[in-house]
Design an enzyme around this catalytic site. Structure first.
Site, short mmCIF file in Angstrom:
data_model
loop_
_atom_site.label_atom_id
_atom_site.label_comp_id
_atom_site.label_asym_id
_atom_site.label_seq_id
_atom_site.Cartn_x
_atom_site.Cartn_y
_atom_site.Cartn_z
N ASN A 79 0.85 -1.19 0.00
CA ASN A 79 0.00 0.00 0.00
C ASN A 79 0.89 1.24 0.00
O ASN A 79 1.48 1.58 1.01
CB ASN A 79 -0.91 -0.03 1.23
CG ASN A 79 -1.82 1.19 1.31
OD1 ASN A 79 -1.90 1.99 0.39
ND2 ASN A 79 -2.52 1.32 2.43
N LYS A 116 -0.02 4.25 -0.29
CA LYS A 116 -0.72 5.38 0.34
C LYS A 116 -0.56 6.65 -0.52
O LYS A 116 -0.48 6.57 -1.74
CB LYS A 116 -0.24 5.56 1.79
CG LYS A 116 -0.39 4.27 2.60
CD LYS A 116 -0.20 4.45 4.08
CE LYS A 116 -0.34 3.12 4.79
NZ LYS A 116 -0.25 3.25 6.26
N HIS A 139 -9.57 0.56 5.08
CA HIS A 139 -8.31 0.82 5.77
C HIS A 139 -8.55 1.71 6.98
O HIS A 139 -9.40 2.61 6.95
CB HIS A 139 -7.31 1.49 4.81
CG HIS A 139 -5.92 1.50 5.33
ND1 HIS A 139 -5.48 2.42 6.26
CD2 HIS A 139 -4.85 0.70 5.07
CE1 HIS A 139 -4.21 2.18 6.55
NE2 HIS A 139 -3.80 1.13 5.85
N GLU A 168 -7.07 4.12 8.22
CA GLU A 168 -6.92 5.57 8.02
C GLU A 168 -8.23 6.17 7.50
O GLU A 168 -8.62 7.27 7.89
CB GLU A 168 -5.76 5.85 7.07
CG GLU A 168 -4.42 5.55 7.70
CD GLU A 168 -3.30 5.27 6.71
OE1 GLU A 168 -2.19 4.95 7.18
OE2 GLU A 168 -3.52 5.35 5.49
N GLU A 218 -5.04 -5.37 10.53
CA GLU A 218 -4.08 -4.30 10.75
C GLU A 218 -4.37 -3.61 12.08
O GLU A 218 -5.25 -2.73 12.14
CB GLU A 218 -4.16 -3.26 9.63
CG GLU A 218 -3.80 -3.81 8.26
CD GLU A 218 -3.41 -2.69 7.30
OE1 GLU A 218 -2.28 -2.72 6.81
OE2 GLU A 218 -4.24 -1.80 7.08
N GLY A 236 2.44 2.34 10.90
CA GLY A 236 3.28 3.52 10.76
C GLY A 236 3.92 3.99 12.06
O GLY A 236 4.52 5.06 12.12
N SER A 280 3.56 -2.10 10.28
CA SER A 280 5.01 -1.98 10.44
C SER A 280 5.77 -3.26 10.08
O SER A 280 6.77 -3.61 10.71
CB SER A 280 5.35 -1.53 11.87
OG SER A 280 4.77 -0.27 12.15
#
Length: 253
Positions: free
Chosen positions: A10, A12, A96, A98, A166, A172, A212
């Protein structure tokens, strides 16, 4: 037949045309296992989908990072599933964390997106995962089950679904779930699928880990029986993504 290892990258909201071309060059030059060992899908920003699809080695597939929840129309700034199909993009990432957190996408909205994308022939990487507060409160499986149920309520054929677990606290942040933590959630999620969807779906659906993942920790994670691959963020922009793809050999050894 076992579940084929799956590695998604991904990208992003990153990259310029020049940077994207360099990433593609690195991927094209990398030595990786054959497609019967590992399925590789990279997800650049929308604007780079055509250039990546046309220049990337053919055994690597391309995915969009999101799509609209229904047919296109007066939805400024959105990209429809039909547009992705027109560009011959086979995959899309949905749900996702985010987007759930920053854009308030609910479980139900994500479930609707997954169902619509599948109905138009696009395969889905569906993301689930808990925040640090939810993990510390002991509600990881409640959260993940609710996110998965919203998909299960709307989807009958799971053939073209990959679930990406996730943990939000590991995305991140440099923190990574231990192999044991990842295995525990993947195992429980598979058990939930068995009880609430079907044993066949539970045994065949790939559950991949994201958060990560890097060249140093991928092999230990890949060795866990219910970890069927990875959805990789930052490291997918770097040469070590090839090392992560190669961790598939842990399963085939």
């Amino acid at each position: 037949m076992g579940r084929k290892f799956f590695v998604g990258g991904n990208w992003k909201c990153n990259g310029t045309t020049g940077e994207v071309k360099k990433i593609v060059e690195t991927l094209n030059a990398g030595s990786v296992p054959s497609t019967d060992v590992v399925e590789v899908v990279v997800s650049p920003p929308y604007v780079f989908l055509p250039i990546v699809k046309s220049s990337l080695r053919p055994e690597f597939q391309v995915s969009a990072q999101n799509c609209w929840v229904k047919k296109g129309g007066a939805y400024t700034g959105e990209v429809s599933v039909e547009m992705l199909a027109d560009l011959d993009i086979p995959w899309v990432i949905l749900g996702h964390s985010e987007r759930r957190a920053l854009l308030n996408e609910s479980n139900e909205f994500v479930g609707d997106k997954v169902a619509y994308a599948l109905s138009k022939g696009i395969k889905v990487i569906a993301c689930v995962g808990e925040t640090l507060e939810q993990r510390e409160a002991g509600s990881t499986m409640d959260v993940v089950a609710a996110q998965t149920k919203a998909i299960a309520d709307r989807v009958s054929d799971w053939t073209n679904v990959v679930i990406a677990y996730e943990p939000v606290w590991a995305i991140g942040t440099g923190k990574v779930a231990t192999p044991e933590q990842a295995q525990e959630v993947h195992f429980e999620l598979r058990k939930w699928l068995e009880a609430n969807v079907s044993p066949a779906v539970a045994s065949s659906t790939r559950i991949i880990y994201g958060g990560s993942v890097n060249g140093a920790n991928c092999k230990d994670l890949a060795a866990k029986p219910d970890v069927d691959g990875f959805l990789v963020g930052g490291a997918s922009l770097k040469p070590e993504f090839i090392d992560i793809i190669n961790s598939a050999t842990v399963k085939s050894a």
